[in-house]
Design an enzyme around this catalytic site. Structure first.
Site, PDB file in Angstrom:
ATOM      1  N   ASP A  99       0.932  -1.078   0.042  1.00 18.44           N
ATOM      2  CA  ASP A  99      -0.049  -0.005  -0.253  1.00 18.44           C
ATOM      3  C   ASP A  99       0.776   1.411   0.270  1.00 18.44           C
ATOM      4  OD1 ASP A  99       0.509  -0.734   2.104  1.00 18.44           O
ATOM      5  OD2 ASP A  99      -0.929   0.417   3.465  1.00 18.44           O
ATOM      6  N   GLU A 165      -0.038  -1.672   5.722  1.00 19.28           N
ATOM      7  CA  GLU A 165       1.012  -1.146   6.861  1.00 19.28           C
ATOM      8  C   GLU A 165       0.708   0.512   7.273  1.00 19.28           C
ATOM      9  OE1 GLU A 165       4.921   1.317   8.377  1.00 19.28           O
ATOM     10  OE2 GLU A 165       3.166   1.090   6.345  1.00 19.28           O
TER      11      GLU A 165
HETATM   12 ZN   LIG Z   1       6.594   2.466   4.075  1.00 17.28          ZN
END
Ligand SMILES: [Zn+2]
Length: 421
Positions: A99, A165
């Protein structure tokens, strides 16, 4: 020795392919539904397509369900390349995230558009180029180099490409560890190449705990010429913020030189009230704090102290208006990540990484802690030693984000070194 030399040369030869792969991946925005995006599905598919014919021993996809995301999933990919003792080999994880954060203010992207990657002056520009594309591609080609030469590393390499994340890992590593604990072993070594400095000499072994909280003070709005008729929420909030700032710093004042800065931090950041004229006494006021706390302290203790100070301030400003006891003060936790025990600075993964940096770059690496926020903490909480390291210009989350191609290639060499030794 000869083997290492060969692999390093092979990595060098893969430079153009690495750039091409990074460009392909940047084109696909993988923005979390929390930020209004579709998630990582398309990017994961692209990645699977890229490695389709690579001789990994095992490629597994673990889909965390999330109905807001494309196809209702947040994919997590694990690709195994076994070491010389097959499945018995010691294991090295290299963990990167699919992401990216949203582009932010588009007018600030002056070099290229966020998802139209541009290769220029030894750099690849685009959102997600450095965070975390650079390391993701480096990890891929550290393994590809060994594959091309038919070389088995000493350690099994597990490349993990995870989701979510940037918005808390609930559908990424946290989910994977909870739903599939069998995937992880206490003697695994873990590299998280998602933080570091410009010359790759900083190895992060510890993170502070993070606590973000918002205080909402309610008083009574009134004309500023008649303060006694109301209760000034701004004044109460100032008193509260001042006391929290002062007393949290005083009580949690120990230092740990592993960290920079060495002490816990408690910073009032955002805040304000809806009053839009100098002559209005506001009836409400908010204050937000960002706290970064040394691992020796507990966030529960800090929260208890915050509540104590809140009660004290309420008492000090107490007033009954229209049968209501004021001020009212609410504490809302915006983010909480309890500190994890640090990775042993003398442990194997740290030793190996230091050795690699010394041997490949002639530099002494420094071991330290940071203010918190990578997913290494999830491993540390499980007692698995994890380090955060990469060579970065620290362009993460910025407009005109770029990855330096040299950093990507040189980091791939360090990753190969870790696997071969
Ligand atoms: Zn990162």
């Amino acid at each position: 020795m000869v083997q290492l030399e060969k692999v390093l040369r092979e990595v060098e030869g893969l430079r153009d392919e690495m750039v091409k792969t990074l460009v392909e991946l940047i084109k696909i925005p993988a923005i979390s539904p929390d930020y209004g995006g579709e998630g990582e599905y398309d990017k994961a598919q692209k990645l699977l397509e890229i490695i389709k014919d690579w001789p990994f021993d095992k490629v597994e996809v673990y889909n965390a369900p999330d109905e807001r995301a494309k196809k209702g999933v947040r994919p997590n990919i694990l690709a195994y390349y076994y070491g010389e003792k097959g499945e018995e080999s010691e294991r090295l994880w290299i963990l990167t995230h699919l992401d990216v954060v949203p582009p932010g203010d588009l007018s600030k992207w002056t070099v290229t558009e966020p998802f139209k990657p541009l290769v220029k002056d030894g750099k690849v520009y685009g959102r997600g180029s450095e965070d975390n594309g650079q390391s993701l591609v480096a990890s891929l080609y550290a393994v590809k180099a060994m594959m091309n030469l038919g070389i088995r590393p000493k350690k099994t390499v597990i490349l993990a490409f995870v989701s979510d994340e940037e918005t808390g890992s609930k559908y990424g590593i946290e989910w994977l560890m909870r739903e599939h604990p069998e995937l992880f072993r206490e003697d695994d070594l873990v590299l998280v190449p998602d933080g570091g400095n410009e010359d790759g000499t900083f190895i992060e072994v510890a993170e502070k705990g993070i606590l973000w909280f918002k205080l909402r003070v309610r008083g009574q709005q009134v004309h500023a010429s008649m303060p006694d008729k109301g209760l000034n929420a701004h004044r109460v909030a100032l008193d509260l913020a001042y006391n929290l700032d002062k007393r949290l710093h005083e009580k949690y004042s120990e230092r740990d030189e592993l960290f920079e800065p060495a002490e816990s931090t408690f910073e009032p950041t955002m805040g304000g009230n809806p009053a839009d004229s100098p002559n209005i006494i506001p009836g409400e006021h908010e204050v937000v704090f960002d706290c970064r706390v040394l691992p020796r302290y507990s966030l529960d203790d800090i929260l208890k102290d915050i509540e104590g100070i809140v009660e004290e301030v309420k008492e000090r400003h107490r007033k009954e208006l229209d049968g209501k006891v004021l001020p009212e003060i609410e504490v809302e936790i915006l983010q909480r990540a309890d500190p994890a025990p640090p990775t042993d600075p003398k442990g194997e993964i740290v030793k190996l990484l230091k050795e690699a940096i010394k041997e490949l770059r002639g530099k002494e690496a420094k071991v330290g802690g940071i203010g918190g926020g990578t997913f290494a903490a999830f491993f540390r909480r499980k007692g698995i030693p994890a380090v955060v390291w990469a060579t970065l210009d620290e362009m993460a989350h910025q407009p005109n984000e770029y990855a330096k191609i040299d950093n990507m290639v040189e980091d791939a060499k360090v990753m190969a070194y870790l696997a071969l030794r």
